[in-house]
Design a protein around this motif. Structure first.
Motif, mmCIF file in Angstrom:
data_model
loop_
_atom_site.group_PDB
_atom_site.id
_atom_site.type_symbol
_atom_site.label_atom_id
_atom_site.label_comp_id
_atom_site.label_asym_id
_atom_site.label_seq_id
_atom_site.Cartn_x
_atom_site.Cartn_y
_atom_site.Cartn_z
ATOM 1 N N PRO A 15 -43.291 -12.224 5.528
ATOM 2 C CA PRO A 15 -44.190 -13.218 6.148
ATOM 3 C C PRO A 15 -43.782 -14.453 5.382
ATOM 4 C CG PRO A 15 -45.561 -11.161 5.733
ATOM 5 C CD PRO A 15 -44.285 -10.885 5.141
ATOM 6 N N ASN A 41 -43.259 -19.211 11.054
ATOM 7 C CA ASN A 41 -43.711 -18.151 12.191
ATOM 8 C C ASN A 41 -42.943 -18.292 13.788
ATOM 9 O OD1 ASN A 41 -44.847 -16.781 10.283
ATOM 10 N ND2 ASN A 41 -46.877 -17.120 11.152
ATOM 11 N N LYS A 45 -41.399 -15.465 16.547
ATOM 12 C CA LYS A 45 -41.664 -15.480 17.789
ATOM 13 C C LYS A 45 -40.526 -15.717 18.661
ATOM 14 C CE LYS A 45 -46.076 -18.035 16.915
ATOM 15 N NZ LYS A 45 -46.715 -19.556 17.168
ATOM 16 N N GLN A 83 -51.521 -17.576 8.181
ATOM 17 C CA GLN A 83 -50.106 -17.540 8.916
ATOM 18 C C GLN A 83 -49.452 -16.084 8.527
ATOM 19 O OE1 GLN A 83 -48.413 -19.831 10.685
ATOM 20 N NE2 GLN A 83 -50.563 -20.465 10.779
ATOM 21 N N GLU A 86 -50.966 -13.782 10.713
ATOM 22 C CA GLU A 86 -50.344 -14.091 12.125
ATOM 23 C C GLU A 86 -48.991 -13.313 12.315
ATOM 24 O OE1 GLU A 86 -49.665 -17.763 14.932
ATOM 25 O OE2 GLU A 86 -48.556 -17.728 13.274
ATOM 26 N N TRP A 87 -48.194 -13.517 11.318
ATOM 27 C CA TRP A 87 -46.668 -12.716 10.950
ATOM 28 C C TRP A 87 -46.773 -11.108 11.249
ATOM 29 C CZ3 TRP A 87 -43.585 -9.596 8.552
ATOM 30 C CH2 TRP A 87 -42.296 -9.772 8.449
#
Length: 326
Positions: A15, A41, A45, A83, A86-87
């Protein structure tokens, strides 16, 4: 015709933190640009989009303590935890089960003193060369444990550089024991070796001990996407040129075809930094093109498999997969 496995090894993901930056000798690309220290990130995606579009499967590392900059559970230097989370969530929800998840040891940089958490003077591969299973097992177990606490179902692991190759018997025994101790899984896989330009290159059973089985999954092609790190070229001609090395546009030649023609399994390899291409994302475009060509020309010959799926195939047919001589 019975389909054979095809898979891809993705080394070095973490990450936000670029482990490539953390251990790079100069900090600059070959054409003189500073190497990214952090990775957005957005690249993950896009990678997930490509995986889902082409049905790509394989192995995806998650480095637990990337670059000796903290850990994925308690925070990473210079990275917002939102973040980071999220990763991690994206890997769990979009890449699994396409990809088997495992650590690439603790830091992919300096080895760690497990008692203090401090970095040792040696890189992990250098440190491992003088260790045995009594010290390697808890080290590996700690890496697996961090990923398990982060919510990952760990089924194997990756060796940073060639960690453990100088003490391979001790190392493989430690891998099997560590994964069992943390996850209670008797079967596991690991990535250490490349069998490039080797006829009939396939995975094999590396170790059977105390009712446990460890399968070695080698790379059988080179990381041709790596060259995208050191150039600002992003044009279609460059993307096609690099993809051609693995599989040509008409699907008639390339390293993937060479592996198939010698009876081997095409197990591709690339690195997170290769896909990110120092912020340009050219490697992701190359992977997209490779995935398209494979599905267009080889769908009748190959079947995408994760590392865990390959492991299960090998274990079910052990005698068909003898250990190669090195």
């Amino acid at each position: 015709m019975k389909k054979v496995p095809i898979s891809i090894i993705i080394d070095d993901p973490a990450p936000i933190i670029s482990v490539f930056h953390s251990h790079h000798k100069t900090g600059f690309t070959k054409d003189g640009r500073p190497i990214l220290e952090y990775v957005s990130n957005d690249f993950l995606k896009t990678f997930c989009d490509i995986v889902e579009k082409h049905g790509i499967k394989g192995k995806f590392s998650v480095v637990p303590m990337p670059g000796n900059k903290g850990d994925i559970l308690n925070g990473l230097e210079g990275a917002d935890q939102t973040q980071v989370n999220e990763w991690l969530d994206m890997v769990k929800t979009r890449l699994v089960p396409h990809f088997s998840i495992g650590p690439e040891m603790l830091t992919h940089n300096k080895a760690v003193d497990l008692k203090t958490g401090d970095a040792l003077p040696l890189r992990e591969d250098e440190w491992a060369s003088s260790q045995d299973k009594t010290t390697l097992t808890p080290y590996i177990a700690h890496a697996v444990s961090i990923l398990q606490k982060a919510g990952f179902d760990v089924s194997g692991l990756t060796s940073p550089w060639q960690m453990g190759i100088d003490v391979e018997e001790e190392y493989t025994a430690a891998i099997s024991k560590a994964i069992f101790d943390v996850t209670n899984k008797k079967n596991a896989w690991f990535f250490l070796r490349g069998l490039w330009e080797t006829p009939n290159a396939k995975p094999w059973v590396e170790l059977e001990e105390d009712g446990r089985c460890l399968v070695s999954i080698p790379a059988t092609t080179y990381d041709r996407i790596w060259q995208s790190i050191d150039t600002t070229r992003t044009d279609d001609a460059f993307i096609s040129q690099v993809a051609d090395i693995l599989i040509t546009k008409d699907g008639t030649s390339g390293e993937i075809l060479q592996v198939l023609e010698t009876g081997g399994y095409p197990i591709l390899i690339t690195h997170w930094q290769s896909l990110v291409s120092n912020g340009l994302g050219t490697g992701l475009q190359i992977l997209d093109e490779i995935g398209k060509r494979i599905n267009q020309h080889l769908s009748h010959r190959v079947e995408w498999m994760s590392a865990e799926e390959i492991m299960n195939l090998i274990i079910q047919n052990k005698t068909d997969y003898p250990k190669p001589k090195f």
